[in-house]
Design an enzyme around this catalytic site. Structure first.
Site, mmCIF file in Angstrom:
data_model
loop_
_atom_site.group_PDB
_atom_site.id
_atom_site.type_symbol
_atom_site.label_atom_id
_atom_site.label_comp_id
_atom_site.label_asym_id
_atom_site.label_seq_id
_atom_site.Cartn_x
_atom_site.Cartn_y
_atom_site.Cartn_z
ATOM 1 N N GLY A 116 -1.820 -1.186 -9.711
ATOM 2 C CA GLY A 116 -2.479 -1.202 -8.206
ATOM 3 C C GLY A 116 -1.502 -2.116 -7.432
ATOM 4 O O GLY A 116 -1.653 -3.161 -7.148
ATOM 5 N N SER A 118 0.587 0.044 -4.558
ATOM 6 C CA SER A 118 0.423 0.786 -3.260
ATOM 7 C C SER A 118 -0.978 0.630 -2.640
ATOM 8 O O SER A 118 -2.061 0.581 -3.453
ATOM 9 C CB SER A 118 0.922 2.255 -3.476
ATOM 10 O OG SER A 118 2.106 2.358 -4.079
ATOM 11 N N SER A 150 -1.672 5.920 -10.826
ATOM 12 C CA SER A 150 -1.423 7.152 -11.868
ATOM 13 C C SER A 150 -2.216 6.740 -12.997
ATOM 14 O O SER A 150 -2.204 5.783 -13.465
ATOM 15 C CB SER A 150 -0.034 7.046 -12.333
ATOM 16 O OG SER A 150 0.679 7.654 -11.166
ATOM 17 N N GLU A 233 10.525 -1.664 -13.926
ATOM 18 C CA GLU A 233 9.954 -0.291 -13.633
ATOM 19 C C GLU A 233 10.942 0.708 -13.271
ATOM 20 O O GLU A 233 10.770 1.729 -13.675
ATOM 21 C CB GLU A 233 8.869 -0.455 -12.287
ATOM 22 C CG GLU A 233 8.221 0.789 -11.985
ATOM 23 C CD GLU A 233 7.305 0.410 -10.784
ATOM 24 O OE1 GLU A 233 6.830 -0.327 -10.474
ATOM 25 O OE2 GLU A 233 6.784 1.620 -10.237
HETATM 26 C C1 LIG Z 1 4.436 10.492 -8.540
HETATM 27 C C2 LIG Z 1 3.995 9.256 -8.089
HETATM 28 C C3 LIG Z 1 3.531 8.258 -8.677
HETATM 29 C C4 LIG Z 1 3.042 7.013 -8.296
HETATM 30 N N1 LIG Z 1 2.388 6.005 -8.900
HETATM 31 C C5 LIG Z 1 2.039 5.004 -8.402
HETATM 32 C C6 LIG Z 1 1.321 4.063 -9.296
HETATM 33 O O1 LIG Z 1 0.774 4.378 -10.462
HETATM 34 N N2 LIG Z 1 0.834 2.993 -8.438
HETATM 35 C C7 LIG Z 1 1.112 2.657 -7.188
HETATM 36 O O2 LIG Z 1 1.000 1.215 -6.914
HETATM 37 N N3 LIG Z 1 1.853 3.521 -6.591
HETATM 38 C C8 LIG Z 1 2.088 4.692 -7.176
HETATM 39 N N4 LIG Z 1 2.790 5.532 -6.292
HETATM 40 C C9 LIG Z 1 3.437 5.207 -4.931
HETATM 41 C C10 LIG Z 1 4.813 4.929 -4.448
HETATM 42 O O3 LIG Z 1 5.084 3.768 -4.918
HETATM 43 C C11 LIG Z 1 4.981 4.953 -3.079
HETATM 44 O O4 LIG Z 1 4.686 6.197 -2.711
HETATM 45 C C12 LIG Z 1 6.230 4.619 -2.624
HETATM 46 O O5 LIG Z 1 6.215 3.411 -2.846
HETATM 47 C C13 LIG Z 1 6.361 5.002 -1.181
HETATM 48 O O6 LIG Z 1 5.324 4.406 -0.351
HETATM 49 P P1 LIG Z 1 4.612 5.529 0.735
HETATM 50 O O7 LIG Z 1 4.307 6.715 -0.114
HETATM 51 O O8 LIG Z 1 3.617 4.635 1.347
HETATM 52 O O9 LIG Z 1 5.709 6.005 1.685
HETATM 53 P P2 LIG Z 1 6.190 5.048 2.824
HETATM 54 O O10 LIG Z 1 6.425 3.529 2.326
HETATM 55 O O11 LIG Z 1 5.239 5.412 4.118
HETATM 56 O O12 LIG Z 1 7.526 5.857 3.345
HETATM 57 C C14 LIG Z 1 7.546 7.073 3.970
HETATM 58 C C15 LIG Z 1 9.360 7.370 4.278
HETATM 59 O O13 LIG Z 1 9.694 6.397 4.956
HETATM 60 C C16 LIG Z 1 10.919 5.868 4.390
HETATM 61 N N5 LIG Z 1 11.010 4.459 4.348
HETATM 62 C C17 LIG Z 1 10.003 3.481 4.429
HETATM 63 N N6 LIG Z 1 10.597 2.077 4.378
HETATM 64 C C18 LIG Z 1 12.053 2.562 4.781
HETATM 65 C C19 LIG Z 1 12.976 1.736 5.187
HETATM 66 N N7 LIG Z 1 12.854 0.353 5.240
HETATM 67 N N8 LIG Z 1 14.379 1.982 5.251
HETATM 68 C C20 LIG Z 1 14.485 3.328 5.258
HETATM 69 N N9 LIG Z 1 13.537 4.360 5.058
HETATM 70 C C21 LIG Z 1 12.078 3.864 4.694
HETATM 71 C C22 LIG Z 1 10.882 6.266 2.928
HETATM 72 O O14 LIG Z 1 11.809 6.159 2.186
HETATM 73 C C23 LIG Z 1 9.945 7.521 3.130
HETATM 74 O O15 LIG Z 1 10.886 8.567 2.936
HETATM 75 C C24 LIG Z 1 3.103 6.888 -6.901
HETATM 76 C C25 LIG Z 1 3.820 7.565 -5.939
HETATM 77 C C26 LIG Z 1 4.330 8.893 -6.571
HETATM 78 C C27 LIG Z 1 5.004 10.051 -5.786
#
Ligand SMILES: Cc1cc2nc3c(=O)[nH]c(=O)nc-3n(C[C@H](O)[C@H](O)[C@H](O)COP(=O)(O)OP(=O)(O)OC[C@H]3O[C@@H](n4cnc5c(N)ncnc54)[C@H](O)[C@@H]3O)c2cc1C
Length: 361
Positions: A116, A118, A150, A233
């Site tokens: 937990g 994100s 997940s 991780e």
């Molecule tokens: C298959 C899968 C499993 C997952 N499992 C888990 C889980 O079990 N638990 C959990 O907590 N989370 C989980 N996640 C979530 C994952 O950690 C987030 O999707 C990830 O950290 C990106 O955050 P976001 O989706 O909010 O995208 P955002 O942070 O909104 O990013 C959107 C875009 O902006 C870019 N970006 C953001 N900040 C910057 C920066 N500073 N510089 C340059 N580019 C930037 C990113 O690279 C991306 O392309 C999972 C995700 C996936 C796809």
């Protein structure tokens, strides 16, 4: 633990029909019975002490075991997160009560964790978490929403990063908790992905409680702790080998002009992975090296899929190989997540570049 013995055991289980090899088996291959089987075999909790149900071995040995499990495409998602990062975090930072309660259950394949971290407005920018923990008698009450957790619908426990105070800086005032999911105040909803209902979930916390003894480490020190945890991780072979079963099919069939290049890259990535594991054994949290491994490993995983697609396009008969088409299709459905989960490519690039700049100063 000898690599050849691990392989032989896994072959035996595959022949007995205990699992069918698949890609992305550490996230999409969830099989509670198989996790219990590995627990009984002594293959979970390798890195923590026998007094907590573990096996007192190092991360270098765990590296060999996890490589073999991933190469075999075995369904290890049930215990992966607990074994990889929550167990080691509890062993390092947990109270004695928490260690004695949770570590033996993880090692037996009985305690299944989801992450937990994100939230709807906190992904890459994890310091924006808004889930709040407030003081109650003997512990903390959690209020907020986690997303993309997940396999939360099949988990028994969650790791939760929450805000315990408003510091002057955003990175202050965060705390890590271990939450028992079997209680009022926890609602888990599944989120469909490309496959339909898959592993994604959102978790709503409405007054769920955590006793003081289940706080991980120091209240308010969550940011430093979670940053270190991210090397566990990101720094494992699963960031390289998610599509290995597909590569294996290509190797076994001798097909493809890009095999040499892929195998050469894999050899270099494995060397880096072994370095990361050795540094973990030395007590370090190799943040930048783990980010490098994930950044390059994810590219490799996707390139394996691309090489497999080229084979089918070139019409070399690959589509007729047993299981090839089904495995390729399955891998393609997982691939969009490779470069997002555990930190996006762009964010990992920032971590690596920042570390290089600091080293150059
Ligand atoms: C298959 C899968 C499993 C997952 N499992 C888990 C889980 O079990 N638990 C959990 O907590 N989370 C989980 N996640 C979530 C994952 O950690 C987030 O999707 C990830 O950290 C990106 O955050 P976001 O989706 O909010 O995208 P955002 O942070 O909104 O990013 C959107 C875009 O902006 C870019 N970006 C953001 N900040 C910057 C920066 N500073 N510089 C340059 N580019 C930037 C990113 O690279 C991306 O392309 C999972 C995700 C996936 C796809």
């Amino acid at each position: 633990m000898k690599r050849a013995e691990i392989r032989a055991r896994l072959d035996e289980w595959r022949r007995e029909g205990r699992f069918e090899p698949r890609c992305d088996s550490w996230l999409a291959g969830f099989d509670e019975d198989f996790s219990r089987l590995l627990g009984a075999e002594g293959w979970i909790g390798l890195t923590w002490g026998p007094e907590y149900g573990g096996h007192g071995r190092g991360f270098a040995e765990r590296f060999v075991l996890t490589e073999e499990l991933l190469r075999a495409g075995a369904p290890v998602a049930g215990h992966w997160i607990a074994d990889r990062q929550i167990g080691p975090a509890v062993a390092r930072l947990g109270t004695e009560e928490l260690r004695r309660h949770i570590l033996p259950r993880i090692a037996a394949g009985e305690a299944r964790f989801c992450l937990g971290m994100s939230e709807p407005d906190a992904g890459s920018d994890l310091a924006s978490v808004r889930t709040r923990a407030t003081r109650v008698d003997g512990g903390w009450a959690l209020h907020g929403q986690k997303v993309w957790s997940s396999n939360a619908h099949r988990a028994t426990h969650a790791y939760v990063l929450a805000r315990t105070s408003d510091g002057t800086k955003r990175h202050e005032g965060l705390t890590e908790f271990v939450l028992d999911l079997d209680q009022p105040g926890v609602t888990v909803r599944r989120i469909p992905d490309l496959r339909g209902p898959g592993h994604f979930c959102e978790v709503f916390l409405d007054g769920a409680t955590v006793p003081d003894a289940w706080v991980l480490g120091t209240v308010g020190n969550g940011w430093t702790q979670v940053t270190e945890q991210l090397s566990f991780e990101r720094g494992g072979p699963e960031r390289v080998l998610s599509t290995y079963p597909l590569l294996r099919l290509m190797l076994d069939s001798g097909g493809g002009p890009r095999l040499g290049e892929l195998v050469a890259r894999l050899t270099a990535l494995r060397a880096l992975g072994r370095q990361v594991a050795a540094r973990m054994d030395a007590g370090e949290a190799p943040i930048a090296a783990a980010a490098t491994l994930k950044l390059l490993g994810n590219r490799f995983e996707v390139d394996v899929i691309e090489a497999a697609r080229e084979l089918t396009r070139a019409g070399v008969g690959a589509a007729a190989w047993p299981r090839f088409a089904a495995m390729l299709a399955d891998a393609q459905l997982s691939a969009p997540g490779f470069s997002l989960r555990g930190g996006t490519t762009e964010v990992l690039g920032v971590v690596v570049a920042r570390s290089a700049l600091e080293g150059a100063r």
